[in-house]
Design a protein around this motif. Structure first.
Motif, short mmCIF file in Angstrom:
data_model
loop_
_atom_site.label_atom_id
_atom_site.label_comp_id
_atom_site.label_asym_id
_atom_site.label_seq_id
_atom_site.Cartn_x
_atom_site.Cartn_y
_atom_site.Cartn_z
N HIS A 224 -1.05 11.93 -0.04
CA HIS A 224 -0.16 11.23 -0.96
C HIS A 224 -0.40 11.61 -2.41
O HIS A 224 -1.53 11.63 -2.89
CB HIS A 224 -0.33 9.72 -0.80
N SER B 227 0.86 -1.18 0.00
CA SER B 227 0.00 0.00 0.00
C SER B 227 0.89 1.23 0.00
O SER B 227 1.98 1.20 0.58
CB SER B 227 -0.89 0.00 1.24
N ARG C 189 -1.83 12.20 5.26
CA ARG C 189 -0.77 11.67 4.41
C ARG C 189 -0.62 12.49 3.12
O ARG C 189 0.48 12.66 2.62
CB ARG C 189 -1.04 10.20 4.08
N TRP D 163 0.44 3.50 1.79
CA TRP D 163 0.54 3.86 3.20
C TRP D 163 1.76 3.26 3.87
O TRP D 163 2.03 3.56 5.03
CB TRP D 163 -0.73 3.44 3.95
N HIS E 176 -5.43 4.26 -3.65
CA HIS E 176 -6.79 3.92 -3.22
C HIS E 176 -7.48 3.22 -4.39
O HIS E 176 -7.86 3.85 -5.39
CB HIS E 176 -7.53 5.19 -2.81
N PRO F 196 6.52 5.60 7.78
CA PRO F 196 5.08 5.35 7.83
C PRO F 196 4.49 5.72 9.19
O PRO F 196 5.21 5.76 10.20
CB PRO F 196 4.98 3.84 7.58
N ASP G 63 -6.83 10.00 8.46
CA ASP G 63 -5.80 9.06 8.01
C ASP G 63 -5.42 9.29 6.55
O ASP G 63 -4.24 9.21 6.19
CB ASP G 63 -6.30 7.62 8.18
N HIS G 64 -6.39 9.55 5.71
CA HIS G 64 -6.11 9.78 4.29
C HIS G 64 -5.49 11.16 4.05
O HIS G 64 -4.50 11.29 3.31
CB HIS G 64 -7.38 9.63 3.45
N GLY H 57 0.07 1.03 8.03
CA GLY H 57 1.22 1.45 7.23
C GLY H 57 2.53 0.91 7.76
O GLY H 57 3.41 0.51 7.00
#
Length: 324
Positions: free
Chosen positions: A279, A105, A277, A107, A158, A125, A273-274, A130
């Motif tokens: 990302h 992942s 990060r 993560w 995702h 992480p 959480d998303h 993660g």
């Protein structure tokens, strides 16, 4: 080549198993047997299906023996979540199979500090999930570096596709955001909405795994971020999603404290959480070494999922999709 796919009927396996069959491989799909694949494909008629409960057999210590007994040339492990499970499988496959491919992942890497991120320019992480995925990636890399089993870790963003809900514009699975966007109603966003979400279509992930099987020598001992060519930030995602219903997103920035106070705790935690990060990954490594060429931009993959949910009465929206 005889390839065992663990978790063969899941999001990625739905697309990967038929791809491998069409490429001429002898494929064994291992799953719990509780559901069929997300899409129909005649290639499944050529697949050997093995029913196994991975978690229960890991606890009993029998799962690695089951996989080895299938005599694979390569193993694609799509449902490994602990270093202990990974270690047991590696130790049993060592000397008996040519390649182990692990689904990790993004993560496994921590919050972004620049965009796009690369596999070699990341932060440590955060969080249990993660951290576990990072530990698995390290033990696989070390295994190959010390002359053991050839391993590859592919880290999807995702994952999205028809048959299941996507991570939404707020970084969670709260379906009410789709009703509000489709109705032109206000949507509260935590902060200013500049955080990124990096989706990827399940078939593009499957493409990357197939490419890693094909290019074993280039993939051995490596990690790859597997995502769409671009990422969406919260505001951009919401704007695009609202336009699918002929609406304009009415976004109202709020503090994280206010957002948490007015959001189901599970959804609020998922959003944090998303979005913490944030990302946004580059795919140059996968492009160069594997020939990875994703077909879907993130909004196209998400729209395909949303359209399926609407068409199958799985999503409550205020009006019809107007997007072509």
């Amino acid at each position: 080549m005889r390839i065992v796919v663990i978790g063969g009927s899941g999001h990625i396996g739905t697309y990967l198993v038929p791809r491998l069959v069409r490429a001429g491989h002898d494929v064994v799909a291992v799953s719990r047997g509780r559901r069929s694949s997300y899409t129909d494909d005649p290639a499944w008629r050529e697949v050997e299906v093995v029913t196994a409960d991975r978690a229960a057999e890991d606890r009993a210590g029998t799962f690695p023996d089951r996989v080895t007994a299938l005599r694979p040339d390569a193993v694609v492990d799509l449902i490994c979540f602990t270093p202990e499970s990974a270690t047991a499988l590696v130790e049993r496959l060592r000397g008996h199979t040519g390649h182990l491919l692990h689904c990790g992942s993004i993560w496994r890497w921590g919050p972004s500090r620049r965009a796009p991120m690369t596999e070699d320019d990341t932060t440590p992480p955060i969080g249990e999930y993660g951290t576990a995925k990072a530990a698995i990636a390290r033990l696989l890399r070390d295994e190959t570096a010390t002359g053991g089993l050839a391993t590859t870790a592919l880290h999807p963003g995702h994952i999205v596709g028809p048959g299941w809900p996507p991570i939404g514009p707020l970084g969670n699975l709260d379906a009410t955001v789709w009703h509000r966007l489709s109705a032109g109603q206000p949507v509260e966003i935590p902060g200013i909405g500049a955080e990124f979400l990096h989706h990827v279509h399940a078939d593009d992930v499957a493409q990357a795994f197939e490419a890693a099987v094909t290019h074993r020598d280039a993939a051995a001992g490596r990690e790859f971020a597997v995502v769409a060519p671009t990422a969406l930030n919260v505001r951009g995602y919401a704007d695009i999603a609202a336009s699918w219903f002929g609406r304009t997103a009415d976004l109202r920035p709020v503090t994280w404290d206010d957002f948490r106070g007015r959001t189901d705790p599970e959804h609020a935690e998922a959003s944090w959480d998303h979005l913490v990060r944030s990302h946004c990954f580059g795919i140059a490594t996968a492009r160069t070494l594997l020939g990875y060429a994703p077909r879907y931009q993130p909004e196209d993959a998400i729209l395909e999922s949303v359209r399926w949910l609407v068409d199958n009465d799985r999503l409550d929206v205020a009006g019809p999709l107007t997007a072509p």
